[in-house]
Design an enzyme around this catalytic site. Sequence first.
Site, PDB file in Angstrom:
ATOM      1  CG  HIS A  88      -1.963  -1.342   1.315  1.00  0.00           C
ATOM      2  ND1 HIS A  88      -3.264  -1.081   0.864  1.00  0.00           N
ATOM      3  CD2 HIS A  88      -1.841  -2.602   1.660  1.00  0.00           C
ATOM      4  CE1 HIS A  88      -3.962  -2.095   0.966  1.00  0.00           C
ATOM      5  NE2 HIS A  88      -3.127  -3.015   1.494  1.00  0.00           N
ATOM      6  NE  ARG A 125      -1.063   6.536   2.182  1.00  0.00           N
ATOM      7  CZ  ARG A 125      -0.758   5.261   1.816  1.00  0.00           C
ATOM      8  NH1 ARG A 125      -1.413   4.350   2.064  1.00  0.00           N
ATOM      9  NH2 ARG A 125       0.244   5.377   0.934  1.00  0.00           N
ATOM     10  CG  ASN A 161      -7.876  -4.412   1.141  1.00  0.00           C
ATOM     11  OD1 ASN A 161      -7.411  -3.268   1.285  1.00  0.00           O
ATOM     12  ND2 ASN A 161      -7.532  -5.640   1.285  1.00  0.00           N
ATOM     13  CG  PHE A 174       0.497 -10.479   4.682  1.00  0.00           C
ATOM     14  CD1 PHE A 174      -0.783 -10.162   3.805  1.00  0.00           C
ATOM     15  CD2 PHE A 174       1.112  -9.285   4.974  1.00  0.00           C
ATOM     16  CE1 PHE A 174      -0.973  -8.835   3.380  1.00  0.00           C
ATOM     17  CE2 PHE A 174       1.047  -7.935   4.399  1.00  0.00           C
ATOM     18  CZ  PHE A 174       0.058  -7.746   3.527  1.00  0.00           C
ATOM     19  NE  ARG A 371      -4.982  -6.280   8.004  1.00  0.00           N
ATOM     20  CZ  ARG A 371      -6.104  -5.402   8.130  1.00  0.00           C
ATOM     21  NH1 ARG A 371      -7.308  -5.925   8.118  1.00  0.00           N
ATOM     22  NH2 ARG A 371      -6.018  -4.266   7.471  1.00  0.00           N
ATOM     23  NE  ARG A 382       4.449   3.413   7.182  1.00  0.00           N
ATOM     24  CZ  ARG A 382       4.047   4.755   6.901  1.00  0.00           C
ATOM     25  NH1 ARG A 382       4.343   5.558   6.144  1.00  0.00           N
ATOM     26  NH2 ARG A 382       2.890   4.867   7.805  1.00  0.00           N
TER      27      ARG A 382
HETATM   28 FE1  HDD Z   1      -2.655  -4.848   5.485  1.00  0.00          FE
HETATM   29  C1  HDD Z   1      -0.958  -1.749   5.275  1.00  0.00           C
HETATM   30  C2  HDD Z   1      -5.501  -3.228   4.410  1.00  0.00           C
HETATM   31  C3  HDD Z   1      -3.757  -7.918   5.560  1.00  0.00           C
HETATM   32  C4  HDD Z   1       0.363  -5.946   6.969  1.00  0.00           C
HETATM   33  N1  HDD Z   1      -3.074  -3.054   4.798  1.00  0.00           N
HETATM   34  C5  HDD Z   1      -2.370  -1.639   4.748  1.00  0.00           C
HETATM   35  C6  HDD Z   1      -3.001  -0.485   4.375  1.00  0.00           C
HETATM   36  C7  HDD Z   1      -4.421  -1.229   4.399  1.00  0.00           C
HETATM   37  C8  HDD Z   1      -4.293  -2.758   4.505  1.00  0.00           C
HETATM   38  C9  HDD Z   1      -5.426  -0.379   3.489  1.00  0.00           C
HETATM   39  C10 HDD Z   1      -2.528   0.528   4.193  1.00  0.00           C
HETATM   40  C11 HDD Z   1      -2.770   1.620   5.317  1.00  0.00           C
HETATM   41  C12 HDD Z   1      -2.279   2.942   4.902  1.00  0.00           C
HETATM   42  O1  HDD Z   1      -3.395   3.673   4.056  1.00  0.00           O
HETATM   43  O2  HDD Z   1      -1.395   3.490   5.495  1.00  0.00           O
HETATM   44  N2  HDD Z   1      -4.283  -5.605   5.120  1.00  0.00           N
HETATM   45  C13 HDD Z   1      -5.456  -4.616   4.563  1.00  0.00           C
HETATM   46  C14 HDD Z   1      -6.439  -5.755   4.484  1.00  0.00           C
HETATM   47  C15 HDD Z   1      -6.013  -6.994   4.713  1.00  0.00           C
HETATM   48  C16 HDD Z   1      -4.643  -6.890   5.229  1.00  0.00           C
HETATM   49  C17 HDD Z   1      -7.937  -5.276   4.262  1.00  0.00           C
HETATM   50  C18 HDD Z   1      -6.790  -8.209   4.873  1.00  0.00           C
HETATM   51  C19 HDD Z   1      -7.968  -8.432   5.412  1.00  0.00           C
HETATM   52  N3  HDD Z   1      -1.804  -6.570   6.019  1.00  0.00           N
HETATM   53  C20 HDD Z   1      -2.673  -7.786   6.264  1.00  0.00           C
HETATM   54  C21 HDD Z   1      -1.759  -8.978   6.945  1.00  0.00           C
HETATM   55  C22 HDD Z   1      -0.661  -8.180   7.075  1.00  0.00           C
HETATM   56  C23 HDD Z   1      -0.632  -6.989   6.699  1.00  0.00           C
HETATM   57  C24 HDD Z   1      -2.452 -10.278   7.000  1.00  0.00           C
HETATM   58  C25 HDD Z   1       0.522  -8.914   7.844  1.00  0.00           C
HETATM   59  C26 HDD Z   1       0.344  -9.915   8.558  1.00  0.00           C
HETATM   60  N4  HDD Z   1      -0.667  -4.024   6.012  1.00  0.00           N
HETATM   61  C27 HDD Z   1       0.280  -4.676   6.620  1.00  0.00           C
HETATM   62  C28 HDD Z   1       1.302  -3.960   6.905  1.00  0.00           C
HETATM   63  C29 HDD Z   1       1.056  -2.268   6.355  1.00  0.00           C
HETATM   64  C30 HDD Z   1      -0.324  -2.699   5.818  1.00  0.00           C
HETATM   65  C31 HDD Z   1       2.894  -4.329   6.392  1.00  0.00           C
HETATM   66  C32 HDD Z   1       2.024  -1.755   5.430  1.00  0.00           C
HETATM   67  C33 HDD Z   1       2.106  -0.393   5.694  1.00  0.00           C
HETATM   68  C34 HDD Z   1       1.355  -0.253   7.107  1.00  0.00           C
HETATM   69  O3  HDD Z   1       0.854  -1.350   7.288  1.00  0.00           O
HETATM   70  O4  HDD Z   1       1.205   0.659   7.681  1.00  0.00           O
HETATM   71  O5  HDD Z   1       1.722  -3.868   8.343  1.00  0.00           O
END
Ligand code: HDD
Length: 704
Positions: A88, A125, A161, A174, A371, A382
Site C-alpha cells: 500500500h 487513505r 480494502n 502474508f 494483522r 517506516r
Molecule cells: Fe495490511 C498496510 C489493508 C492484511 C500488514 N493494509 C495496509 C493498508 C491497508 C491494508 C488499507 C494501508 C494503510 C495505509 O493507508 O497506510 N491488510 C489490509 C486488509 C487486509 C490486510 C484489508 C486483509 C483483510 N496486512 C494484512 C496482513 C498483514 C498486513 C495479513 C500482515 C500480517 N498491511 C500490513 C503492513 C502495512 C499494511 C505491513 C504496510 C504499511 C502499514 O501497514 O502501515 O503492516
Amino acid sequence: MAQQKAKKNAASKIEDRRGTGDELHQQVPSQGPHDAQGHLTTNQGIRVADNQNQLKAGPRGPVLLEDFALREKIFHFDHERIPERIVHARGSAAHGYFELYESLADVSRADLFQRAGEKTPVFVRFSTVAGGAGSVDTPRDVRGFAVKFYTQEGNWDLVGNNIPVFFIQDALKFPDLIHAAKMEADRGYPQSATAHDTFWDFIGLMPEATHMIMWAMSDRTLPRSLTTMEGFGVHTFRLVNAKGQSTFVKFHWKPKAGLASTIWDEAVKIAGADPDFQRRDLFTRIERGDFPEWELGLQLFDEAFASKLPYDVLDPTKLIPEEILPIRKVGRLVLDRNVDNFFAETEQVAFCPANVVPGIDFSNDPLLQGRLFSYLDTQKSRLGTANFHQLPINAPKCPYANFQRDGMMQTAVPKGRANYEPNSLGVAGEAGGPRECPTTGFTSYAEPLADEPKQRIRPESFADHYSQARLFYRSLAAAEQAHVASAVVFELSKVTLEHVRSRVVANLVNVDPDLAQRIAAGLGMPLPEASPAQVLPIDLELSPALRIIEGPLEKDSSKGCVIGLLISDGTDAKEVAALQKAAQKACATLMLVAPKVGSVKLSDGSAIQADAQLAGAPSVIFDAVGIALSASGTQSLLKEAAAIQFAMDAFGHCKTIGASQAAQPLLDKAGVEPDDGVTDLGAKFIQQAGQRHFDREPKVRTLA
Ligand code: HDD
C-alpha cells in the site's frame, strides 16, 4: 493543579465540538520556510542573507566548510525520504467526518456510535497494494480503504480494502503472498502488476485464494475513481454494548456516487495519460466542493446465525451476501478537506487494525489476529521511532496520558517526578499522574474459550475454497463475467511457465467449468482436469448485489462526472453555452478540450479558453465525451490522430458520445457506429454521461 486545569480545558474544548460539526479538524501549526516576519531562516532560527550562492574563497574559489547554511540545507535534503510502506505504498488521502444517523447504543458502547447527528473527524487513505510510492494509479490491483476515526475516546482505525474478502486465511502466509505479488526478486519487475509467473505460481498452489482471485480479476480492481468504489472491513469484528453483550459485525462503505469501473484497455491508457489520475481526481473533487461520500453499513449477527451458515464467519475468504443478511446503514462519511502537506499527512499517517475503542472488539479471525501485530511493528521501521503517535496526523484528538517516556524524537515534555504507576507522589490526577479507568477503559470481550490443545491447524470449516468463488462469478452480469475471463487470459498469457497456467485453470474448473473452458480457449490450451478439492463446491444462492453492472449501486447519474467536450475554431457558441449550463445543472464538470488551449474562436466570433489541449487530454480521462465541431473544424481534425483516437477510444470504452452533425465524418473515420450511447449534443447526452453501454462491447473487442 495547573495540570488538572489544562486537562479540564482540553476536555471542555472536546465537549464544545460535540455535534456541531464545525471546526472538527485541528489544524497543524503551519511551519513555513520563514519566521514570523516572513524571513527565511535556518533550522536554528538564524536569518539567511543569501539563498543563491554558497560561501566561497573568492568568486571562483573553493567552497568553505564553515558555510553552515549550505551544510544544513543539503544535510536535510539528503534525509528527506523515509522507507515506503511494504504494501500500500502508493496512496492518496483526505480529511473529513463521519456523521451518525441513529444511536447504536443497543449494540455498541463506542462513544462515536451513541448520539444521532454527531460528527467525528476522520482521515481516509486510499491505496493500491503492490506498486511503489511513485507507481501509477490505475493498475489492476486491490485498493486499500483505511479510515482513522479521531473519536472522543481515542482513535479507531478501520483498515479495509475495496474487496470484502482476502487472498489468504492465515496471517503467517502474508509475507509469501506479498513476495509473490510484488516485482520478482531477481529481476525487479514487473512493478504494480500481478501478471507474472511468481504471483500465479503462488495462487495456483493456494486454492484458498480462488475467491479473492475472482474479485481481483473482475472490474472491482479497476475502479474509475476512488469515489466510485465500495469499502469493506473484511473480517468479522465484534461490537460490545454497555451491558457487555457482543454482536458480530461486518463493516461496509457504500459510495453515494455509485459503483463505476474502467475497462482494462482504458486503465492501461490512463496510466500513460495521467499516472496520478485517481489522486488528481480525489483532490480536484474536494477542491471544487464535490465532496465524496460513503454510507457506513453494518451486517450484524450473533453466534446462532453464524453457526447456521455453510461457511465460517472467522474465515476472511468468505463474505455474507446482503441478500442473506441485509446491511443496516448507520452513518455517512464525507471527505471535505484536502491535506495541506502530502508527506506530513498522507505519507506519515499510520493505521493499525489494533486501534479500537471501547465498544469495538476483534474476532478470532486468524488473519486479523496476525494483522494486530504487523502494523505497529511496521510503523517503527517506516517512521523511525516508537513516538510516531505524536505526529499530528496520528495523535488522538482527545487528551491522552500515560507513563511511556523518552525514545527517539520525543516531542512531548512530560512534567513531574513520577514516571511509573502505581505511585504515591500525589493525589490521583495531580502530580502523581494518570490512573486506570476500570469503568470507562477498554475491556476485552470476555469470550469463553474452548478447552483445546495448542496446535498449528486450519479448521475444517475453512476448507471450502470454491463455493463462494462460484457464487461471486455466477452472480455477475454477463459483461462482467466476460471481463473476468479475459482478465485471467491476459494475466496467464504473461505467465511463461506452462505448468503454472495449467494449475490455475485446473483450480478454476472447480469454480465454473464454463469459465475454465473460456480461459483455456483464450490461452489456446486443452482444458485440464479439475484439481482435487478438499471439499467439493456447493451451489450457494446467487447474490446480484455483488454485481457492478446491473447491480444495485451501478452508477447511472451524471452527478460528479467529468465530461470532455472537443471544440475548435468555428464551434457553435450557443451549443457550448447550453452544454455548460446542462452540465452545471446535472452537477457534472464540463472540460473544454481543443487543439490549442489559449484561445478558440467560436461561431459568434467570441473567444474562449480551453481547459486542456487535445494531445494531453485523451478521452480515457473523461466519463463521457462530446464532439462539438463545425464542418471546417471537423475537416482540419480529420488529419489529427489524437482527435480520431478521442472518439475511437470513447466508443471502444463503451462511453456515451455526443456529437454535432458536422462532426459525423470524424465519427465515421473513428469507426463510431450508431447505438443508444451515441447521441447528438442535446439533453440526452448530459443525462447519459454517467452510463456505460456494455451492449456495444462485443462490437469493439473479442472477450474470452
Ligand atoms: Fe495490511 C498496510 C489493508 C492484511 C500488514 N493494509 C495496509 C493498508 C491497508 C491494508 C488499507 C494501508 C494503510 C495505509 O493507508 O497506510 N491488510 C489490509 C486488509 C487486509 C490486510 C484489508 C486483509 C483483510 N496486512 C494484512 C496482513 C498483514 C498486513 C495479513 C500482515 C500480517 N498491511 C500490513 C503492513 C502495512 C499494511 C505491513 C504496510 C504499511 C502499514 O501497514 O502501515 O503492516
